[in-house]
Design an enzyme around this catalytic site. Structure first.
Site, PDB file in Angstrom:
ATOM      1  N   GLU A 277     -20.620 -14.703 -29.262  1.00 21.96           N
ATOM      2  CA  GLU A 277     -19.935 -15.773 -28.536  1.00 21.96           C
ATOM      3  C   GLU A 277     -18.496 -15.343 -28.347  1.00 21.96           C
ATOM      4  O   GLU A 277     -17.822 -14.940 -29.288  1.00 21.96           O
ATOM      5  CB  GLU A 277     -20.026 -17.080 -29.330  1.00 21.96           C
ATOM      6  CG  GLU A 277     -19.805 -18.328 -28.484  1.00 21.96           C
ATOM      7  CD  GLU A 277     -18.355 -18.594 -28.166  1.00 21.96           C
ATOM      8  OE1 GLU A 277     -17.993 -18.537 -26.971  1.00 21.96           O
ATOM      9  OE2 GLU A 277     -17.568 -18.819 -29.098  1.00 21.96           O
ATOM     10  N   HIS A 278     -18.005 -15.472 -27.124  1.00 25.56           N
ATOM     11  CA  HIS A 278     -16.822 -14.746 -26.705  1.00 25.56           C
ATOM     12  C   HIS A 278     -15.493 -15.395 -27.078  1.00 25.56           C
ATOM     13  O   HIS A 278     -14.463 -14.727 -27.125  1.00 25.56           O
ATOM     14  CB  HIS A 278     -16.871 -14.580 -25.177  1.00 25.56           C
ATOM     15  CG  HIS A 278     -16.474 -13.230 -24.704  1.00 25.56           C
ATOM     16  ND1 HIS A 278     -17.046 -12.619 -23.619  1.00 25.56           N
ATOM     17  CD2 HIS A 278     -15.554 -12.345 -25.146  1.00 25.56           C
ATOM     18  CE1 HIS A 278     -16.500 -11.432 -23.419  1.00 25.56           C
ATOM     19  NE2 HIS A 278     -15.584 -11.250 -24.330  1.00 25.56           N
ATOM     20  N   SER A 279     -15.484 -16.699 -27.301  1.00 26.41           N
ATOM     21  CA  SER A 279     -14.199 -17.393 -27.349  1.00 26.41           C
ATOM     22  C   SER A 279     -13.284 -16.988 -28.507  1.00 26.41           C
ATOM     23  O   SER A 279     -12.077 -16.841 -28.305  1.00 26.41           O
ATOM     24  CB  SER A 279     -14.411 -18.908 -27.343  1.00 26.41           C
ATOM     25  OG  SER A 279     -15.123 -19.350 -28.475  1.00 26.41           O
TER      26      SER A 279
END
Length: 662
Positions: free
Chosen positions: A355-357
């Site tokens: 997950e990139h955030s």
């Protein structure tokens, strides 16, 4: 012998240099406007009227923008780490409402174990002459294997090793010529979960999640909590964890047989964020479901056990398709909100979903490469049992979703349709170019390998689609405290000249080579500016936020309607919008041996492509992502691959002829 200052720094605690890192600067206003106007010349191309209009808007903006600059400078002093940090995570991630599957999460496929055993075989094997052979095919066996579970445990153990190294500050501090890099993102991988909220998501990571003794294991969309440390805080043995995973697969198979599987809430994490937020609010009102959501958040990371496998066994393309969104049931059997998910198919093929955030893909990629390399040093012998505790008592802790109402069930169906369409529209390819690699580029082409890759991709796009387009390269700003990324606008006037000259039959090899060198030098200059806080796009974002979000300073003169119009005309300029509509996105990774395919989301669907590239001494690995021809309005990943291969060969010939190598 005395050790150098760099060696002393690298041997220090991972976070020991944080207090010495500079803060992300706010570039001079005049510099940003000048660089912006330079960057949009090739974007406007032959539209002289549009270019003149943009210059006029920028000139009017410059007359009043210093008030926004002062607001930004004042705001920077109120922020703990960086003026950009909060805005970036909100605007780049949390407020985006599209689903995380493919659109946002990144993925990687890891090298297979050459000694894998107990392998399922396709009922109808693909032959090399089959048109689907390169694409590969995914089958669902409905079963799990001993090798799969044993390899999963190896990854779990080595991931826990890495987590403990992070906790103890034993990760070597990244260094550049400019000094140490910010190491904050390494602390954002484990115990981190994104939580859906209406309009804007949030993250959870706290002492409870970081000190967790559990991971979650997902099998057939059912979620189980597994304690990986005992009550005394000691790591469980491999054999004990294998027994835990085996018990989970037995339990889920029995639930499937008797029809007692809980609804596939997992797929909601893959789809539209507001849909998931609405379902989340309903689920968390029920005590058992609330406890399940908390247990997921309070786990260190996720492990997905798939019943699928791919054919042929060496199919890189089917492998990555399986890792990024399951393959046969897109969006299922993943919890896309977990920062870190390790995935294992029925035959033990492994991969990673991120997950990139909370952190950029590069930092977790180092972790995955490290874990995969450590696993590769521990061959799994089918004749040798793993060490286990005598009379170990397996505890299957299934996390339930119960009393799921009809509204949530309908939202699950909607998510399944959405994610299936997203998957069907997506095309990914692993491109391995074997003719040369970084050695030849440095020694014969005598240019930066990164610039070479960026220009080769731009030239390929130009050859395929007959035009050049804005291109985004991610540049790390970890030289600064809590630095994330800046944009390097790879489409420069020098790059445009290079493409035109390369496609001009009247141009000599020397002309073409000199154009390549000029464009490469300009690209290197862009990278330096971006990495040192002198880029364009993050500053323009900051000025935009200063106008729309920040209150006027006490001493600030009120903006007149004419001045407001000048500001809004700049931010709403069609050329500015075109310049950030990146139809080519590409960034390089470190030389990785165990990461065999990497991929990330596509910014622009229409005739757009994204690329990761990994240089090895004698080859280049590209991970390509695009859309189908229909979904991408002419996107053609297969043609792009063929043209890219030819472009790389053409550049080799040009460089060798110009340097009189032939």
């Amino acid at each position: 012998m005395p050790i150098s200052l760099q060696e002393q720094v690298q041997q220090s605690h991972m976070m020991s240099q944080q207090s010495k890192l500079p803060r992300l600067p706010i570039p001079p206003l005049e510099q940003t406007i000048r660089k912006y106007l330079e960057s949009i010349v090739p974007v406007a191309h032959s539209d002289i009227a549009a270019l003149e209009e943009t210059n006029k808007r920028a000139a009017n903006f410059a007359k009043v923008a210093d008030r926004l600059q002062q607001r930004l400078i004042s705001y920077e002093k109120t922020q703990d780490n960086s003026w950009l940090e909060k805005w970036w995570i909100e605007l780049a991630y949390f407020s985006k409402r599209h689903g995380l599957c493919i659109n946002s999460n990144y993925w990687a496929s890891c090298a297979n174990d050459p000694n894998a055993y107990d392998q399922a075989l396709a009922p109808e094997a693909l032959l090399p002459q089959d048109p689907n052979y390169l694409k590969g095919r995914i089958w669902d066996s409905g079963t799990y294997s001993e090798f799969q579970l044993r390899r999963a445990v190896k990854y779990i153990q080595r991931a826990l090793d890495y987590k403990e190294q992070v906790d103890e500050g034993r990760i070597p501090i990244g260094m550049t010529k400019a000094g140490p890099l910010c190491m904050h993102q390494y602390s954002c991988i484990f115990g981190m979960t994104r939580i859906p909220r209406p309009g804007c998501d949030e993250l959870r990571q706290d002492d409870k999640t970081l000190g967790s003794r559990t991971i979650i294991v997902i099998a057939e969309d059912q979620i189980y909590s597994v304690e990986v440390y005992d009550s005394a805080g000691h790591r469980k043995l491999d054999g004990d964890l294998e027994d835990e995973l085996r018990a989970i697969t037995v339990d889920v198979a029995e639930r499937r047989r008797i029809g007692e599987l809980d609804p596939a809430v997992t797929v909601l994490t893959a789809g539209h964020r507001d849909r998931w937020a609405a379902a989340y609010e309903r689920l968390e009102k029920q005590p058992t479901n609330h406890a399940t959501l908390m247990a997921i958040q309070e786990s260190l990371f996720a492990v997905s056990l798939d019943t699928t496998y791919f054919d042929p066994p060496n199919s890189l393309n089917a492998h990555q398709q399986s890792m990024k969104c399951h393959g046969t049931r897109p969006g299922h059997n993943r919890w896309y909100d977990k920062c870190a998910t390790f995935i294992f198919d029925r035959n033990g093929a492994s991969g990673y979903l991120g997950e990139h955030s909370p952190c950029d893909a590069l930092v977790p990629a180092y972790m995955v490469e490290n874990v995969a390399e450590a696993v590769a040093q521990e061959p799994i012998d089918p004749q040798t049992d793993s060490a286990r505790t005598h009379d170990y008592c397996v505890h299957v802790n299934r996390l339930r979703f119960v009393d799921v109402d009809s509204t949530v069930c309908e939202l699950i169906k909607e998510a399944e349709k959405e994610v299936e369409q997203t998957s069907n529209d997506s095309v990914s390819r692993q491109i391995r170019f074997e003719n040369y690699g970084s050695n030849w580029i440095k020694q014969t082409a005598k240019v930066s390998p990164d610039a070479f890759a960026q220009l080769a991709l731009q030239l390929t796009y130009y050859r395929v689609h007959g035009t050049y387009v804005s291109m985004y390269e991610t540049v790390s700003t970890r030289q600064f405290l809590h630095g994330r990324t800046e944009t390097a606008r790879s489409l420069t006037s020098e790059a445009a000249d290079f493409m035109r000259i390369m496609c001009d039959h009247a141009s000599s090899s020397t002309d073409k080579y000199e154009a390549l060198v000029r464009a490469s030098k300009k690209h290197q200059s862009l990278l330096r500016d971006s990495a040192t806080g002198n880029g364009i796009d993050r500053h323009i974002l900051g000025l935009r936020m200063a106008y729309y979000r920040l209150d006027p300073l006490p001493e600030e003169q009120p903006l007149t309607e004419q001045e407001k119009e000048a500001i809004e005309n700049f931010f709403n300029d069609p050329i500015l919008a075109k310049s950030i509509h990146f139809q080519l996105t590409a960034s390089g990774l470190f030389p990785a041996n165990r990461l065999i395919h990497t991929g990330f989301h596509l910014h622009a669907n229409e005739r757009g492509y994204t690329f990761n590239y990994i240089f090895e001494p004698n080859r280049i690995k590209f991970g390509a992502e695009g859309k189908t021809k229909q979904a991408g309005n002419g996107t053609d990943v297969e043609q792009f691959e063929a043209t890219l291969r030819q472009t790389l060969l053409d550049l080799k010939l040009v460089c060798e002829q110009a340097n009189q190598i032939l």
